[in-house]
Write an enzyme that holds these catalytic residues in place. Structure first.
Site, PDB file in Angstrom:
ATOM      1  N   HIS A   1       0.842  -1.213   0.000  1.00 22.82           N
ATOM      2  CA  HIS A   1       0.000   0.000   0.000  1.00 22.82           C
ATOM      3  C   HIS A   1       0.868   1.249   0.000  1.00 22.82           C
ATOM      4  CE1 HIS A   1       0.405   0.797   4.410  1.00 22.82           C
ATOM      5  NE2 HIS A   1       0.356  -0.506   4.541  1.00 22.82           N
TER       6      HIS A   1
ATOM      7  N   ASP B   1      -0.073   4.353   1.189  1.00 20.72           N
ATOM      8  CA  ASP B   1      -0.285   5.336   2.240  1.00 20.72           C
ATOM      9  C   ASP B   1       0.497   5.001   3.505  1.00 20.72           C
ATOM     10  OD1 ASP B   1      -2.088   3.132   2.491  1.00 20.72           O
ATOM     11  OD2 ASP B   1      -3.298   4.268   3.922  1.00 20.72           O
TER      12      ASP B   1
ATOM     13  N   GLU C   1      -4.980   1.886   3.018  1.00 26.36           N
ATOM     14  CA  GLU C   1      -4.940   0.734   3.927  1.00 26.36           C
ATOM     15  C   GLU C   1      -4.977   1.163   5.386  1.00 26.36           C
ATOM     16  OE1 GLU C   1      -3.081  -2.384   6.493  1.00 26.36           O
ATOM     17  OE2 GLU C   1      -2.435  -0.319   6.115  1.00 26.36           O
TER      18      GLU C   1
ATOM     19  N   HIS D   1       4.735   2.391  12.680  1.00 21.68           N
ATOM     20  CA  HIS D   1       3.808   3.459  13.089  1.00 21.68           C
ATOM     21  C   HIS D   1       4.398   4.313  14.213  1.00 21.68           C
ATOM     22  CE1 HIS D   1      -0.230   1.600  11.529  1.00 21.68           C
ATOM     23  NE2 HIS D   1       0.756   1.481  10.652  1.00 21.68           N
TER      24      HIS D   1
END
Length: 475
Positions: A118, A120, A187, A449
């Protein structure tokens, strides 16, 4: 009395013998594979990954519009740095920002394979910027790392796929199977406008794939107690995702005359009740496969436990988080320190174990909290995915490729607690597997993240080599 003691001793010996027999007869599920050499990679692979990082393709929420300049700029960048891919593969734009490449295979009798990633990335907390070695969208390169948001999740695998296809095209390679590269754009906020639309499009085209490969698996180093070798975790399924709001409404009042049960107190008790009444741990597929593959590779004491789950599954299942989890994530209520609020609200997030559903979770909530509390589903919700097979052609190719490149790795099928775009592809694939050889360790796992996201140059090269060989092995 003596006879009773002898009988008890005999039973104990039989019991111990059963435990030991099961442990000694637990056979390794690892396969021998022909060694695969890392391909000679072209220059510029790290510069191209760093360039991809400079486009802040951030997903903020399901409702927010994507940053058109960032995504369109990234698409132009891909076109400029992978000329062979764009000359030889058919590109379809889905939902304005998602990308679907089709590489025609020479044998139409063979089922195609879908590779996913993905575009993003998640936002960066501004107060943490000083803790990054370099700016998260700077695309910095050091002697050892490429730094930036998306290097691990998930532009690293996207760029690795593009590098491997570009390399194969340069070698004149023609796949037997048709290969799809599916790159969603949302996503991080559920994938409903990206991967879901790609899957719908492929279904309309009549695509029936042998398998889909996506992120969500990894090479775990020093994360499994007692195992020194890297563990290649191929996730066969993922938990479901559901959030519910608990809403309490009362008449409010002045804090100098609080009622026995006030708004925030009722809500707080509901949260405590849910945390004290967790969903049970269960031995479900694919957790049983994890035990079967991991058990033979463990030190003896742990192997005894894994070989006898009928007796010792409690601690194992708890360690593996094999239940529907409960996590309060948001709480709001109150406007002034001397006013009892009329409304208080909390959001509780559940990651749903296979075998349970959004509906069973909602029933659990309603049966646990006070009946004056309103329970409302909120945001993105999805049930657990189906479980892919371990006796399929796709799994065998994956296992063979991993063992060929990483002969010391222990291949283990498992269940991922987080969500991926792969959930949308079960309807068009015989099986869906989550694995790229992203190396995770206690030192870097929090960077997903998180702060100072980066990937080592060595690991990025390994991911390119893996996708390169996997495409070849599929023929």
């Amino acid at each position: 009395m003596k006879k009773i003691l002898l009988v008890l001793l005999a039973l104990i010996l039989i019991f111990a013998a059963v435990l030991l027999f099961n442990a000694f007869t637990l056979e390794s599920r690892q396969i021998d594979a022909e060694p695969l050499a890392q391909p000679e990679l072209p220059s510029g692979i790290y510069d191209r990954l760093a360039g991809a990082i400079t486009f802040p393709t951030i997903s903020v929420s399901e409702e927010a519009e994507p940053d058109s300049a960032a995504f369109k700029g990234f698409h132009k960048f891909l076109d400029s740095v992978f000329p062979r891919v764009h000359e030889n593969l058919e590109l379809t734009l889905i939902g304005e920002y998602s990308l679907l490449y089709r590489w025609e295979g020479s044998d139409q009798a063979k089922k195609p394979v879908i590779f996913m990633s993905h575009q993003d990335v998640v936002p960066v907390d501004q107060p943490t910027l000083e803790e990054w070695e370099a700016g998260p969208f700077e695309g910095a390169i050091t002697d050892e790392y490429v730094i930036g948001r998306g290097t691990m999740d998930d532009k690293g695998t996207l760029m690795a796929l593009m590098e491997s296809v570009e390399l194969l095209l340069g070698e004149g390679y023609q796949p037997g199977r048709t290969i799809y590269l599916a790159f969603g754009h949302d996503e991080e906020v559920g994938g409903s406008n990206g991967a879901a639309k790609i899957a719908e499009y492929l279904e309309e085209q009549g695509v029936e794939a042998l398998m889909t490969v996506d992120e969500g698996g990894y090479l775990a180093q020093d994360l499994v107690p007692g195992v020194d070798a890297p563990v290649a975790v191929i996730n066969l399924a993922e938990k479901g995702f559901a959030s519910f709001d608990l809403v309490v409404e009362t008449g409010g009042g002045h804090s100098s005359q609080p009622p026995k049960e006030n708004t925030i107190g009722i809500l707080a008790q509901a949260i405590v009740d849910l945390e004290n009444n967790q969903r049970p741990y269960k031995m479900v597929e694919p957790i049983n496969h994890t035990l079967a593959y991991m058990g033979p590779e463990l030190p003896f004491a742990q192997r005894v436990a894994f070989a006898n789950p009928w007796l010792l599954d409690g601690p194992i299942l708890e360690a593996m988080n094999a239940h529907t989890t409960t996590a309060p994530t948001i709480i709001t209520g109150g406007v002034k320190n001397n006013v009892i609020p009329t409304v208080a609200r909390a959001t509780i997030n559940f990651r749903i174990l296979p075998g349970e559903t959004i509906e069973t979770v909602e029933e659990h909530i309603r049966s646990t909290v006070h009946d004056t509390i309103r329970v409302e589903p909120t945001g993105f919700l999805t049930n657990p995915s189906p479980v892919s097979k371990i006796d399929s052609e796709g799994f065998r190719v994956l296992q063979r490729t991993i063992r060929g490149l990483f002969p010391e790795a222990v291949v283990v099928p498992s269940l991922v607690g987080g969500g991926t775009d792969a959930r949308y592809f079960y309807g068009i694939s015989e099986d869906v597997y989550r694995f790229y050889p992203m190396r995770l360790s206690p030192e870097n796992a929090s960077r997903f993240h998180g702060i100072d996201e980066k990937i080592s140059k060595e690991n990025y090269a390994e991911i390119i080599g893996f996708t390169y060989h996997l495409i070849r092995e599929l023929d």
